[in-house]
Design an enzyme around this catalytic site. Structure first.
Site, mmCIF file in Angstrom:
data_model
loop_
_atom_site.group_PDB
_atom_site.id
_atom_site.type_symbol
_atom_site.label_atom_id
_atom_site.label_comp_id
_atom_site.label_asym_id
_atom_site.label_seq_id
_atom_site.Cartn_x
_atom_site.Cartn_y
_atom_site.Cartn_z
ATOM 1 N N GLU A 211 -11.598 0.416 -10.807
ATOM 2 C CA GLU A 211 -11.213 -0.551 -11.853
ATOM 3 C C GLU A 211 -12.023 -0.443 -13.147
ATOM 4 O O GLU A 211 -11.473 -0.546 -14.251
ATOM 5 C CB GLU A 211 -11.259 -1.989 -11.311
ATOM 6 C CG GLU A 211 -10.180 -2.302 -10.282
ATOM 7 C CD GLU A 211 -10.444 -1.705 -8.902
ATOM 8 O OE1 GLU A 211 -11.619 -1.351 -8.631
ATOM 9 O OE2 GLU A 211 -9.495 -1.583 -8.105
ATOM 10 N N THR B 285 -0.374 0.552 -10.397
ATOM 11 C CA THR B 285 -1.698 0.020 -10.082
ATOM 12 C C THR B 285 -2.555 1.030 -9.327
ATOM 13 O O THR B 285 -3.753 0.837 -9.152
ATOM 14 C CB THR B 285 -1.576 -1.304 -9.302
ATOM 15 O OG1 THR B 285 -2.837 -1.975 -9.323
ATOM 16 C CG2 THR B 285 -1.133 -1.081 -7.860
ATOM 17 N N ARG C 26 0.813 3.753 -3.320
ATOM 18 C CA ARG C 26 0.153 5.060 -3.130
ATOM 19 C C ARG C 26 1.168 6.165 -2.857
ATOM 20 O O ARG C 26 1.153 7.210 -3.508
ATOM 21 C CB ARG C 26 -0.840 4.983 -1.966
ATOM 22 C CG ARG C 26 -1.921 3.937 -2.196
ATOM 23 C CD ARG C 26 -2.984 3.980 -1.114
ATOM 24 N NE ARG C 26 -3.690 2.698 -1.043
ATOM 25 C CZ ARG C 26 -4.983 2.567 -0.767
ATOM 26 N NH1 ARG C 26 -5.727 3.611 -0.520
ATOM 27 N NH2 ARG C 26 -5.535 1.376 -0.715
ATOM 28 N N GLU D 287 0.835 -1.217 0.000
ATOM 29 C CA GLU D 287 0.000 0.000 0.000
ATOM 30 C C GLU D 287 0.859 1.251 0.000
ATOM 31 O O GLU D 287 0.559 2.232 -0.686
ATOM 32 C CB GLU D 287 -0.942 0.027 1.222
ATOM 33 C CG GLU D 287 -1.957 -1.107 1.291
ATOM 34 C CD GLU D 287 -3.030 -1.046 0.210
ATOM 35 O OE1 GLU D 287 -2.993 -0.128 -0.626
ATOM 36 O OE2 GLU D 287 -3.902 -1.939 0.201
ATOM 37 N N ASP E 63 -5.114 -9.996 -8.183
ATOM 38 C CA ASP E 63 -5.266 -9.073 -9.320
ATOM 39 C C ASP E 63 -3.991 -8.509 -9.943
ATOM 40 O O ASP E 63 -3.618 -8.831 -11.077
ATOM 41 C CB ASP E 63 -6.224 -7.927 -8.940
ATOM 42 C CG ASP E 63 -5.907 -7.266 -7.586
ATOM 43 O OD1 ASP E 63 -4.887 -7.611 -6.969
ATOM 44 O OD2 ASP E 63 -6.683 -6.382 -7.156
HETATM 45 C C1 DMJ Z 1 -6.047 0.361 -5.392
HETATM 46 O O1 DMJ Z 1 -5.323 0.622 -4.265
HETATM 47 C C2 DMJ Z 1 -5.226 -0.328 -6.430
HETATM 48 O O2 DMJ Z 1 -5.819 -0.189 -7.667
HETATM 49 C C3 DMJ Z 1 -5.009 -1.769 -6.117
HETATM 50 O O3 DMJ Z 1 -4.298 -2.438 -7.113
HETATM 51 C C4 DMJ Z 1 -6.321 -2.461 -5.919
HETATM 52 N N1 DMJ Z 1 -7.155 -1.797 -5.014
HETATM 53 C C5 DMJ Z 1 -7.286 -0.368 -5.003
HETATM 54 C C6 DMJ Z 1 -8.466 0.188 -5.741
HETATM 55 O O4 DMJ Z 1 -9.591 -0.535 -5.721
#
Ligand code: DMJ
Length: 635
Positions: free
Chosen positions: A540, A627, A230, A226, A371
């Protein structure tokens, strides 16, 4: 206007192909014979000659003479060698001879006046341009609405939660669920830069400059994944977009210099590195105590597969800009190690042990914990250029194999209406298939489309022969899945998707668990269980809409994005500032949850904004989005 558009106007022939169909004899081609006979019919000579047989004979002799001259003129006498060389072409040459003779007599057709190329262009483009301009203005207007929504989201955060990780918009306070690094500030910063929301860039940038390093030094436990996607990701893209490493020359902002973001990113990454170095294998521990630089496994001892494999873009990019390979090397060890592990047709279980380096259990899915493993296989390959002989080619092989596995083991169609979805294998491929699809899986269509064309438009990629048959299969699947993800929104009363949906199949059905929108065609295909009806403002689906629009240029993806955006505005906006997660998307008004996730500003609004804008902004063949939607330039 209707006559301008040509609906009521007679169409003039503007090319040879139209001449024969045009109903006006004066434009038809006429042979020499026709011209002479028509002249004779009309002239007095004809009348005179008709009565005089000597005259007739003279006219016939004149024609025969002319015909003879014609033949001898167009037919050169071939030499012996010519005859040998061309004997095989004799028939062809004979035909040409006759054609030449005919051609001599035939006059070119008389074509009516044409528009000059300039006139044509002006005539067409004025209509075309005005339609294009209207369309442009429509999307600029909508894009502006997204920017206003972003400013509204930020204003709530800034008023009630500045410096906290997230805003609780209903109770008007902040909360630290991500380790207390002010995650919303960093996640939102590059979105503000992209939107040109300069006051927010200044406010966020100034907060980061004044507080973040101190926070990093003093804070306790954070999650490696995380924090990387981020905070580290946000700092690095802010560094690039604000002009660091030459960056995008046009965009410059008030606030800290780009190097401020880079220095903080370096400090953070230096602390996070311990997750890799403290582990007995190449698989990092999931948590780090930033303050004392120690690493710890998650409770239960295992890491999520997606977490350990979704830090490489960030560490690689940091290595590039610092010209120090250690960050990328550590992170890439994970993927290099995973390359040697057994898979089920390229698909992998969602847990992995940092102690043994092995996968744990057999649960296979592309939703939570699985994912972005698949996403980064592709994106890390893209990040390094896509040449066949690159050291990263193995990632593309792993990606291709996995997508083949997805197509053969996880993709099914719902009944009665045949929505294509991706299910799960909770106990491996030998056991039952579950028709469950997390909203998180909706990242997949975007990834599939990106992989199929390598970030180029479909048109361009086809022209340049970049698309294999497998790519085409993936692109088709991407289009089908994007529709399904959109229908997961459209099927509910609020127009917002639930966190998890099940699909009605031959082997699985439940009654009375629909989304509530009785006018949806797919009301019987999608099942939403009470525990799964929440919406966390996730990105997403709009992420995939954005990628699909850029790649296929099909405007329907923009319209779907607008529909989703309007639903967010209607049901999740909080008057005092911010947007909130919901408890139940099947009820109107929906019960609200009191949390604005950082990714709503970092990802959701950014992707919608980019979806409505020019494709030349952060082009997909030059940037790769991490991501968390932080764009890094392709190395
Ligand atoms: C985000 O923090 C990122 O996209 C992660 O890969 C998956 N979950 C959240 C958004 O839903």
């Amino acid at each position: 206007m209707s006559t301008l558009l040509g609906a009521k106007q007679p169409v003039l022939p503007y090319s040879m192909k139209h001449v024969h169909h045009y109903d006006n004899a004066k434009f038809r081609p006429r042979s020499f014979f026709q011209m002479v006979t028509q002249a004779l019919v009309k002239s007095s000579i004809r009348r005179d000659c008709a009565r005089c047989s000597t005259g007739k004979i003279l006219v016939l002799l004149m024609f025969s003479g002319l015909a003879y001259l014609m033949f001898t003129h167009t037919s050169p006498v071939p030499s012996k060698s010519d005859e040998l060389m061309h004997s095989s072409f004799r028939k062809y040459e004979d035909k040409k001879l006759i054609a030449g003779f005919k051609g001599f007599w035939r006059r070119p057709p008389r074509i009516p006046p044409r528009l000059t190329p300039d006139e044509k262009v002006n005539h067409n483009t004025s209509i075309f341009d005005s339609e294009k301009l209207n369309e442009k203005a429509k999307w600029e207007g909508r894009q502006n609405k997204v920017k206003e929504a972003f400013i509204h989201a930020w204003s709530g955060y800034s008023k009630y939660a500045m410096g906290y990780d997230e805003l609780m918009p209903l109770s008007q306070r902040g909360t630290d669920g991500l380790g207390g690094l002010g995650a919303t500030v960093v996640d939102a910063l590059d979105t503000a830069m992209i939107m040109g929301a300069n006051d927010i860039v200044l406010e966020a940038g100034t907060w980061i400059e004044k507080n973040l390093l101190e926070r990093i030094t003093a804070k306790g436990q954070v999650n490696l994944f995380e924090t990387t996607i981020r905070v580290l990701g946000g700092l690095l893209s802010a560094y690039h977009l604000s002009g660091g490493e030459k960056g995008t020359d046009i965009i410059k902002f008030e606030g800290p210099k780009p190097t401020v973001y880079l220095e903080i990113a370096k400090d953070l990454a230096d602390r996070l590195l311990v997750a890799f170095t403290a582990s007995p294998t190449s698989i990092p521990f999931s948590d780090v105590v930033l303050r004392d630089r120690t690493a710890h496994p998650a409770p239960g001892g295992v890491s999520s597969t997606s977490e350990v494999s979704t830090v490489q873009l960030e560490f690689n990019y940091l290595s590039t800009v610092l010209n120090d390979s250690k960050y990328g090397l550590e992170a890439m060890k994970v993927l290099e190690h995973m390359r040697s592990l057994p898979t089920v047709q390229g698909l992998v279980p969602i847990y992995i042990s940092p102690h043994s380096g092995e996968f744990i259990g057999q649960n296979i899915r592309l939703g939570s914990r699985g994912d972005s493993y698949y996403e980064y296989l592709l994106k890390v390959w893209l990040q390094h250029g896509t040449s066949q002989d690159s050291n990263f080619q193995y990632l593309h092989k792993m990606y291709e194999e996995a997508m083949k596995g997805v197509r053969s083991l996880l993709v099914r169609k719902s009944i009665p209406k045949g929505l294509v979805f991706v299910g799960e294998l909770p106990s491996g491929s030998e056991d039952d298939f579950s028709p469950k699809m997390d909203h998180l899986v909706c990242f997949l269509p975007g990834t599939l489309a990106l992989g199929a064309t390598k970030g180029f438009t479909k048109k361009q990629a086809m022209k340049d022969n970049l698309v294999s048959f497998a790519d085409l299969d993936n692109l088709n699947l991407a289009e089908d899945l994007t529709k399904t993800c959109f229908e997961m929104y459209a099927v509910t009363s609020t127009g917002l998707a639930p966190e998890i949906a099940y699909f009605h199949t031959e082997g699985y059905s439940e009654v009375g668990l629909d989304g509530g929108n009785k006018s949806s065609e797919y009301i019987n295909d999608i099942i939403i269980k009470p525990a799964d009806r929440h919406n966390l403002l996730r990105p997403e689906t709009v992420e995939s809409l954005f990628v699909l629009y850029r790649i296929t240029e099909d405007p329907k993806y923009r319209e779907w994005g607008w529909q989703i955006f309007e639903a967010f505005e209607k049901h999740t906006k909080v008057d005092s500032g911010g947007f909130t997660s919901l408890n139940d998307v099947t009820k109107v008004p929906p019960e609200r949850r009191d949390k604005m996730e950082t990714f709503f500003l970092g990802e959701t609004l950014k992707y919608i904004y980019l979806l409505f804008g020019e494709s030349s902004v952060i082009p997909l063949d030059k940037f790769v989005f991490n991501t968390e939607a932080h764009p890094f330039p392709i190395i």
